[in-house]
Design an enzyme around this catalytic site. Structure first.
Site, PDB file in Angstrom:
ATOM      1  N   GLN A  54      35.099  38.327  32.076  1.00 27.77           N
ATOM      2  CA  GLN A  54      36.100  38.451  32.958  1.00 27.77           C
ATOM      3  C   GLN A  54      36.500  36.425  31.121  1.00 27.77           C
ATOM      4  OE1 GLN A  54      36.771  38.129  37.091  1.00 27.77           O
ATOM      5  NE2 GLN A  54      38.223  38.541  36.693  1.00 27.77           N
ATOM      6  N   ARG A 111      30.953  27.875  39.491  1.00 25.23           N
ATOM      7  CA  ARG A 111      29.954  29.051  39.711  1.00 25.23           C
ATOM      8  C   ARG A 111      30.867  29.906  38.830  1.00 25.23           C
ATOM      9  NH1 ARG A 111      32.358  34.127  43.032  1.00 25.23           N
ATOM     10  NH2 ARG A 111      31.138  35.626  42.881  1.00 25.23           N
ATOM     11  N   GLU A 202      31.200  40.416  45.157  1.00 25.24           N
ATOM     12  CA  GLU A 202      32.012  41.754  45.634  1.00 25.24           C
ATOM     13  C   GLU A 202      31.177  43.286  45.819  1.00 25.24           C
ATOM     14  OE1 GLU A 202      36.177  39.508  45.541  1.00 25.24           O
ATOM     15  OE2 GLU A 202      35.531  41.236  44.046  1.00 25.24           O
ATOM     16  N   TRP A 462      39.580  30.136  42.212  1.00 22.15           N
ATOM     17  CA  TRP A 462      39.368  30.836  40.995  1.00 22.15           C
ATOM     18  C   TRP A 462      41.238  30.486  40.318  1.00 22.15           C
ATOM     19  CZ3 TRP A 462      36.199  34.426  38.827  1.00 22.15           C
ATOM     20  CH2 TRP A 462      37.200  35.091  38.210  1.00 22.15           C
ATOM     21  N   TRP A 470      40.324  42.528  34.713  1.00 21.53           N
ATOM     22  CA  TRP A 470      40.160  43.425  35.396  1.00 21.53           C
ATOM     23  C   TRP A 470      41.473  44.503  34.883  1.00 21.53           C
ATOM     24  CZ3 TRP A 470      35.428  43.352  34.933  1.00 21.53           C
ATOM     25  CH2 TRP A 470      35.253  42.280  36.082  1.00 21.53           C
TER      26      TRP A 470
END
Length: 538
Positions: A54, A111, A202, A462, A470
Site C-alpha cells: 500500500q 506497524r 486479517e 490507520w 486495495w
C-alpha cells in the site's frame, strides 16, 4: 518533499496560535468526552500503521519479484480509477522522511509489513534477496534510533505471484511450508531487534475478499455471491483460512522452538473485527449476532486459542469445515502471545433461519445471518467513505470486551483503527475535523474497556499517510498525512496535529482550552506564513 524541521515548527506554531487566540477555534465540544494519554497504562504503545504494497512502490526495483497484487492491480477494471501500487507513496525511497513524520508526532511504535517478494522473489525455491533484507534493516534500525518500536507483520495480503500461479494461493496446503520458510528468514534477519511479530493481517477478511466477493486475488467466487469463471464460495473460504491457520501455527512453532527465548519477542496474529447489534430487539436477531461474531472473529481465533472452530460453525457447515489432525492441534492451539484487532465499524445482524433474507445471506457460509448498517433507512452511525463502515465508537469497547471474555483476557493491541471521510475535496481532507473526533471517541471507548480490566497494550492509527486502498485505489484517504498524488509531497492534516498534541501534551492544551481539532482552516494561512512556509497547508 516536506522538511520535517518545518513540520515540527508548524505543529508548534499552530498549537501556540490557538492557545493565544481562542477565537481561532470554532465548534469546541465540551460535552464530548475528553481523552488523555494519561488515561492509558504506563508503557502503552501509540503508533501508526501501513503495509508494504500500500505504501512502498518500487515494485520492480532491487531484484524484487512480482507479487499477486502487482499483477492483479494491472488487470483493467479491478481497481477504481485503474490505480496500482507501482509507485504508491514511494515509501521505498522516502522511508526516512516518513519515519521523521512519525518521530515528529511522538509515536513510540510503528506497524508495517514485509513484502514477501522483496525477501523471496520466487518463494522457497529461489534465493533470498539481500537488497530486500537491507531495506527492512534500514527501516528497523532507523525506527529504533528514534525510540520507535517496530511491530512487523509478515503477510499483509501480498504473496509472490509465482506461488499463486503454482498453488492457487492459500487453497493449497503447500503454502503452509512456503510461509513457514519465509517466517524463518524474517526471524533470522530481523528478530534480534523486532520484539513484536504478527504472522498475518486479517486472514478472516482475506478469504471473504478473495473467495466470496472475488475482489482480491486470486479472485474466485460462485453463485449467488458472484459470477466468476472459477471458484466455490461455499467451500474455498474454509479451505483457504484453514491453510492460513496451519501456516501461522507452523511459523509460531518455529519461532518458539528456535528464536523466542534468545530474541525475547512476542508473536500473534491480526484479526479483522466488526461488532454487531441485533437488527430487531428479539431473540432470533440476538442469536444472529452471536453466530456472526463466531463466524468472523471466532472462525480465526478459536482454533488458535482452543484448537478447533466454534461449535456453531461445525453445526451449520458440517463436513465442509476442515478438521484439525491431532498433531496439528498440538501446534495450533495456544499459538498466540497476543491478539491484534483491526476495527472500523459496527453493523446490524438479522436472522436468516426463521426470517426471509436476501440471496446469499441464507447460506451456511454466512451463518444464516444478514448484516448491514441501516435499519428502517436510518444508519447505525455516521457514514464513512466505505459503504460498509459507520462511526460507532462504543463498538470498539464491545469488541475488546468480547475478545477479553471469549479468550481469557489475552493481551491485545488495536493494530488498526481509522476513518476515511465521504468528502474528498482537498480542503476537507486537510481540515479533517471528523477524523479527529473519530479517534478521540474511539480512544475514549478503548480507555473505558481498559479501565474495566481489558489487557490492551497499544493503539495504532490507520494510517500514517494516504495510500493505496486495495480495490478502492487512491479514492479513499485514511492517512493523517495528505499525499499529493502528483508530487508525493506529504502534508500534515489536522488529525496529525491533534495526534501530536495528544501524545506530547496529554491530550489537551493547558487546562483543556478550546479543542485543537476545531481549528478553522481559514487561519492556517496566518500560521504557515509566520513560519515562512505558506506552501505547506495544515
Amino acid at each position: 518533499m516536506l522538511d520535517t524541521s518545518v513540520l515540527s515548527l508548524l505543529l508548534c506554531l499552530s498549537s501556540l496560535a490557538l492557545l493565544l487566540h481562542p477565537s481561532l477555534a470554532v465548534g469546541s465540544s465540551h460535552d464530548e468526552e475528553e481523552v488523555k494519554r494519561s488515561q492509558f497504562p504506563y508503557g502503552f504503545f501509540f503508533g501508526t500503521s501501513t503495509s508494504s504494497y500500500q505504501v512502498e512502490g518500487a515494485y520492480l526495483e532491487d531484484d524484487k519479484g512480482l507479487s499477486n497484487w502487482d499483477v492483479f492491480s494491472h488487470i483493467p477494471g479491478k481497481i477504481k480509477d485503474n490505480g496500482t501500487g507501482d509507485i504508491a507513496d514511494d515509501h521505498y525511497h522516502l522511508f526516512l522522511e516518513d519515519i521523521e513524520l512519525m518521530h515528529s508526532l511522538g509515536v513510540n511504535a510503528y506497524r508495517f509489513s514485509i513484502s514477501w517478494t522483496r525477501i523471496l522473489p520466487k518463494g522457497k525455491s529461489g534465493d533470498v534477496n539481500p537488497r530486500g533484507i537491507m531495506f527492512y534493516n534500514k527501516i528497523i534500525d532507523s525506527l529504533l534510533l528514534r525510540g520507535i518500536q517496530p511491530f512487523v507483520t509478515m503477510f499483509h495480503h501480498d504473496i509472490p505471484q509465482e506461488l499463486e500461479d503454482i498453488y492457487g494461493s492459500w487453497l493449497s496446503s503447500h503454502m503452509q511450508e512456503e510461509f513457514a520458510y519465509f517466517a524463518v528468514i524474517c526471524f533470522k534477519s530481523f528478530g534480534d531487534r523486532v520484539k513484536y511479530w504478527t504472522t498475518m493481517n486479517e486472514p478472516n477478511l482475506l478469504t471473504e475478499m478473495a473467495c466470496i466477493r472475488s475482489w482480491y486475488p486470486p479472485s474466485r467466487c460462485s453463485l449467488p455471491f458472484g459470477n466468476c469463471s472459477v471458484g466455490n464460495s461455499e467451500v474455498e473460504p474454509l479451505v483457504a483460512l484453514h491453510n492460513m491457520i496451519l501456516a501461522h501455527g507452523k511459523a509460531v512453532r518455529v519461532y518458539r522452538d528456535n528464536f523466542q527465548a534468545r530474541q525475547g519477542g512476542l508473536i500473534g496474529i491480526v484479526a479483522f473485527t466488526e461488532m454487531f447489534e441485533p437488527f430487531r430487539d428479539n431473540e432470533l436477531d440476538r442469536q444472529a449476532v452471536n453466530r456472526t461474531l463466531a463466524y468472523t472473529m471466532g472462525w480465526l481465533l478459536d482454533p488458535l486459542v482452543y484448537g478447533d472452530y466454534p461449535a456453531i460453525m461445525r453445526q451449520y457447515l458440517g463436513s465442509a469445515l476442515p478438521k484439525f489432525l491431532p498433531e496439528e492441534i498440538d501446534y495450533v492451539k495456544g499459538s498466540l502471545d497476543f491478539i491484534g484487532i483491526n476495527h472500523y465499524t459496527t453493523l446490524y445482524a438479522k436472522d436468516c433461519i426463521h426470517s426471509p433474507c436476501i440471496l446469499g445471506a441464507d447460506r451456511a457460509i454466512r451463518g444464516y445471518a444478514y448484516t448491514n448498517g441501516e435499519r428502517d433507512g436510518v444508519p447505525i452511525g455516521e457514514r464513512c467513505a466505505n459503504p460498509r463502515f459507520f462511526v460507532v465508537p462504543e463498538g470498539l469497547e464491545k469488541t475488546v470486551n468480547y475478545i477479553k471474555d471469549r479468550y481469557q483476557n489475552m493481551p491485545m493491541f488495536v493494530t488498526e483503527n481509522g476513518y476515511s471521510p465521504p468528502q474528498q475535496n482537498e480542503q476537507a481532507l486537510l481540515h479533517d475535523e471528523k477524523r479527529v473526533h473519530f479517534h478521540k471517541s474511539y480512544l475514549a471507548s478503548l480507555s473505558k474497556a481498559i479501565r474495566d480490566g481489558a489487557d490492551v497494550r497499544g493503539y495504532f492509527i490507520w494510517s500514517l499517510v494516504d495510500n493505496f486502498e486495495w480495490i478502492d485505489g487512491y479514492s479513499m484517504r485514511y492517512g493523517i498525512h495528505y499525499v499529493d498524488r502528483v508530487t508525493l509531497e506529504r502534508r500534515p492534516k489536522l488529525s496529525a496535529i491533534w495526534y501530536r498534541n495528544f501524545l506530547t501534551n496529554n491530550g489537551s492544551r493547558h487546562n483543556n482550552e478550546e479543542d485543537l481539532a476545531s481549528k478553522s482552516l481559514e487561519n492556517t494561512t496566518l500560521i504557515t506564513s509566520v513560519a515562512g512556509a505558506a506552501k505547506y497547508e495544515i
